[in-house]
Design a protein around this motif. Structure first.
Motif: not given
Length: 518
Positions: A462-474, A482-490
């Motif tokens: 599940h985390l891999d899916l979230i990671y890929n979406e967040v990295e694309d967004l970043y 909020s985007l940087c914090e989410l990236r850090n939390m992942v």
């Protein structure tokens, strides 16, 4: 910007180091970067106090060392434990010289508290807002020193290391400062530093249900991880057994362990006091045992919370000791004179983090870490209550001592400007919030107090899916906090899950049902 010392974080660890180094070298500059108000940190919310051996008649270093080793369940570094505990009284004295006040009894002696895992009364406190008082005193002292600059509402995005620098002839991985985001103007700039100290606090918001403030998103650990520093013991997330239960389930108010030290009982909804069934120390067992016991009770009953019963206690004395807790309960229409307090375990403290030696040095040259983001070896598999503020004081002093003698000389490098060419302002803020909620639910449901290999492996998928979406967004978006914090939390979630899977033996705060010997 260029400075001698860059400090990321304005809690007890970052401020203690900053004050010491600024006093020692009035001609050198310290820049403190902090992402919220300057006083917003995990320190501010520490209720319990500082564990220090002061009562030499009844207590001793030997007893405090033993209690710490027992709580750490065989994984503490004994040399570190001895060093931290023996230095405690001297570091505390400095804190009081800077103006921090601690409670005294009628005879003028320190009013020492006792918390779970401690064999003696040794916890210094300022009512039930000890951290708030320490933060106040340290900030006041920092503002008196003209060579300290505090930059509130500035977010450290990434550390600057060798791979940012062109034509750098060095095989040694070094830190040259950080890229920093001014949250008010949107400007991203570099701070070049001879030495950088990560004192960025904890990771509680990765779980959502936490006693930590909203800033605790594991930023320092994630930055260090991306910079290739060694990160260790991330599986040991300590859950505080007694956070005030709130139905909406966001950040939880902490009902201090000292309340149980004062004599409060844990009960289920039928009024049964269950802790003596789990441990002979009952409510004063260490946090891992109390949290796992409550978790088991909730799984058996299906109830959303258990209760903390203070109704039998001396109320005048209670209100004097815990005015903040008493008033917070009243705000929630809980009168503890007659009502039980609904409580639930919540993510509270990380025992692992950025690996450092006794001097606070990480595995990257010119990069130091102390406080909750660091892994010193003091806590082992489970932190003894009120040892964290003590650890921050001692390690901030150790970093100071090292740098006072070995001021790191920085290579004359040119740091490239932040490049966000081709990025756009993220219009879909809902995507960030959606991924954050998914991540927090994932961590609570699959990587909580009691874990299993099946749940951990599912969590990775599940985390891999979230990671890929967040990295694309970043990659395609302009920087937002909020985007940087989410990236850090992942990144932090990845470290917790991976290091949980690597652990094949249950220790302290880590419990995996697949590791139980059949």
């Amino acid at each position: 910007m260029t400075t001698n010392y860059l400090v990321i974080g304005s809690g007890i660890a970052g401020l203690t180091f900053s004050v010491k180094i600024a006093e020692k070298f009035p001609n050198k500059n310290v820049v403190i970067v902090t992402k919220a108000n300057e006083d917003e940190s995990n320190t501010k919310y520490a209720q319990g106090g500082v564990a220090v051996v002061l009562d030499k008649e009844n207590d001793s270093f030997k007893k405090h060392i033993k209690d710490t080793l027992i709580a750490g369940d065989g994984l503490c570094n004994e040399a570190v434990v001895k060093m931290v505990i023996k230095e405690g009284p001297d570091r505390l004295e400095e804190l009081m010289l800077w103006g921090a006040n601690f409670d005294v009894d009628a005879s003028g002696d320190f009013d020492l508290g006792k918390e779970g895992g401690h064999s003696e009364y040794r916890v210094l406190h300022h009512k039930d807002i000890t951290g708030f008082e320490i933060e106040r005193a340290l900030l006041k002292r920092a503002h008196q020193l003209p060579n300290i600059t505090i930059l509130p509402h500035h977010f450290a995005i990434d550390l600057v290391t060798n791979h940012h620098i062109k034509n750098l002839e060095s095989s040694e991985l070094s830190c040259f400062g950080a890229y920093v985001f001014d949250q008010k103007t949107g400007h991203i700039f570099t701070i070049k530093a001879n030495s950088t100290l990560l004192a960025s606090g904890g990771i509680g918001c990765v779980y959502g249900h936490t006693t930590n403030p909203v800033i605790a998103t594991g930023d320092g650990i994630a930055m260090a991880y991306r910079a290739k520093a060694r990160i260790k013991d991330m599986e040991f997330v300590q859950f505080h057994p007694t956070a005030l239960y709130e139905e909406k389930g966001e950040s939880s108010f902490l009902i201090s362990e000292a309340v149980r030290g004062f004599g409060a009982y844990l009960r289920n909804k039928d009024g049964y006091r269950f802790m003596p069934d789990y441990d002979k120390r009952a409510e004063l067992a260490s946090r891992d045992i109390v949290s796992q016991s409550i978790d088991n009770e909730l799984k058996k009953s299906g109830d959303p919370h258990v209760y903390l019963d203070c109704t039998h206690l001396d109320m005048d004395a209670f209100i004097k000791h815990f005015p903040n807790i008493y008033n917070k309960c009243l705000e929630h229409h809980i009168d503890i004179k007659s009502d039980w307090i609904p409580v639930i375990p919540a993510s509270h403290y990380l025992c692992g983090g950025i690996k450092v030696n006794k001097k606070g040095k990480t595995t990257i040259t010119n990069l130091f870490a102390c406080g909750e983001c660091s892994r010193t070896g003091l806590h082992g598999a489970n932190r003894l209550a009120s040892n964290s503020l003590l650890e921050a004081l001692v390690y901030a002093h150790n970093v100071f001592k090292y740098l006072a003698k070995h001021d790191e000389s920085i290579v004359d490098v040119t740091i490239p400007d932040w490049n966000d060419e081709g990025t756009t302002i993220p219009e879909e803020h809902i995507l960030i919030q959606h991924n954050l909620k998914q991540l927090q639910a994932l961590m609570r449901n699959y990587v909580g107090i009691v874990r299993s290999n099946k749940r951990l492996k599912r969590a990775i998928k599940h985390l891999d899916l979230i990671y890929n979406e967040v990295e694309d967004l970043y990659k395609e978006s302009k920087i937002t906090t909020s985007l940087c914090e989410l990236r850090n939390m992942v990144n932090v979630a990845h470290l917790i899950i991976r290091q949980s899977l690597d652990r094949t033996e249950n220790k302290g705060g880590y419990y995996n049902i697949d590791n139980v010997k059949k």
